[in-house]
Design a protein around this motif. Structure first.
Motif, mmCIF file in Angstrom:
data_model
loop_
_atom_site.group_PDB
_atom_site.id
_atom_site.type_symbol
_atom_site.label_atom_id
_atom_site.label_comp_id
_atom_site.label_asym_id
_atom_site.label_seq_id
_atom_site.Cartn_x
_atom_site.Cartn_y
_atom_site.Cartn_z
ATOM 1 N N PHE A 61 -23.572 100.963 176.945
ATOM 2 C CA PHE A 61 -23.012 100.537 178.230
ATOM 3 C C PHE A 61 -21.560 100.128 178.031
ATOM 4 O O PHE A 61 -21.246 99.308 177.167
ATOM 5 N N VAL A 62 -20.675 100.687 178.828
ATOM 6 C CA VAL A 62 -19.236 100.417 178.708
ATOM 7 C C VAL A 62 -18.791 99.509 179.847
ATOM 8 O O VAL A 62 -18.961 99.839 181.020
ATOM 9 N N PHE A 63 -18.219 98.357 179.487
ATOM 10 C CA PHE A 63 -17.614 97.469 180.469
ATOM 11 C C PHE A 63 -16.201 97.969 180.746
ATOM 12 O O PHE A 63 -15.374 98.043 179.835
ATOM 13 N N ARG A 64 -15.947 98.315 182.009
ATOM 14 C CA ARG A 64 -14.619 98.777 182.432
ATOM 15 C C ARG A 64 -14.540 98.594 183.941
ATOM 16 O O ARG A 64 -15.516 98.186 184.578
ATOM 17 N N LEU A 93 -25.306 96.671 187.347
ATOM 18 C CA LEU A 93 -26.064 95.471 186.981
ATOM 19 C C LEU A 93 -27.525 95.829 186.741
ATOM 20 O O LEU A 93 -28.166 95.295 185.828
ATOM 21 N N ASP A 94 -28.058 96.750 187.553
ATOM 22 C CA ASP A 94 -29.436 97.200 187.368
ATOM 23 C C ASP A 94 -29.609 97.900 186.017
ATOM 24 O O ASP A 94 -30.653 97.770 185.367
ATOM 25 N N GLU A 95 -28.605 98.646 185.576
ATOM 26 C CA GLU A 95 -28.660 99.310 184.268
ATOM 27 C C GLU A 95 -28.709 98.264 183.143
ATOM 28 O O GLU A 95 -29.458 98.406 182.181
ATOM 29 N N LEU A 96 -27.923 97.214 183.280
ATOM 30 C CA LEU A 96 -27.967 96.138 182.281
ATOM 31 C C LEU A 96 -29.336 95.457 182.279
ATOM 32 O O LEU A 96 -29.869 95.132 181.212
ATOM 33 N N GLY A 98 -35.933 95.002 175.675
ATOM 34 C CA GLY A 98 -36.073 94.043 174.581
ATOM 35 C C GLY A 98 -35.306 94.412 173.325
ATOM 36 O O GLY A 98 -35.552 93.854 172.261
ATOM 37 N N LYS A 99 -34.383 95.319 173.427
ATOM 38 C CA LYS A 99 -33.638 95.789 172.253
ATOM 39 C C LYS A 99 -32.352 94.988 172.071
ATOM 40 O O LYS A 99 -31.777 94.474 173.025
ATOM 41 N N ALA A 100 -31.905 94.928 170.844
ATOM 42 C CA ALA A 100 -30.602 94.343 170.523
ATOM 43 C C ALA A 100 -29.605 95.483 170.398
ATOM 44 O O ALA A 100 -29.925 96.552 169.869
ATOM 45 N N TRP A 101 -28.411 95.260 170.912
ATOM 46 C CA TRP A 101 -27.370 96.274 170.879
ATOM 47 C C TRP A 101 -26.094 95.682 170.305
ATOM 48 O O TRP A 101 -25.836 94.497 170.455
#
Length: 147
Positions: free
Chosen positions: A8-11, A67-70, A77-80
């Motif tokens: 996921f890219v914050f932009r 926001l729904d994708e996040l 439950g995964k760490a990224w």
């Protein structure tokens, strides 16, 4: 690109945050002593928390679907890995909470403004199970890009 959380890219077009707050703790528990202050022993790092805060204006920036994708990523439950646009790697994080407040509604009920804050919590880098899942997901993405 401001930052990536996994894939996921914050932009500006997704979830541009206006504030990043980081709190890092270290563990120094006390042991009571008679007639003296407690003795302290360093046990290592404690919690490492990053909070992102911002306002989305769906006509100009990202919106609800991002926001729904996040939320979907958090539900897995995964760490990224959390990597800043400057290249700074913060480590592996799980999305612990995501809060949103909507206002300035359009006629159809869609929000014209969404304020959000999200809390990310760092996990140990030696969590092999989560790292293996990340590697497999990354490989699928890369293969798809060059197929």
């Amino acid at each position: 690109m401001m930052m990536t959380y996994g894939l996921f890219v914050f932009r500006l077009g997704t979830v541009p945050y206006q504030e990043l707050q980081r709190q890092t703790d270290w563990r120094h528990p006390g042991q009571s002593r008679v007639g003296a202050r407690p003795a302290r022993q360093y046990l290592g790092p404690g919690e490492d928390t990053i909070t992102l805060t911002g306002t989305l204006l769906p006509e100009f920036t990202g919106g609800q679907r991002h926001l729904d994708e996040l939320r979907r990523m958090a539900s897995d439950g995964k760490a990224w890995p959390l990597i800043e646009g400057t290249g700074k790697n913060y480590g592996l994080f799980v999305l612990e909470s995501l809060n949103e407040r909507k206002g300035k509604f359009f006629r159809d009920g869609a929000a014209g403004q969404i304020d959000f804050d999200m809390t990310l919590q760092r996990i140990d880098d030696d969590d092999r199970e989560r790292l293996a899942v990340l590697d497999a997901a990354t490989l699928r993405l890369v293969r798809g890009m060059f197929a």
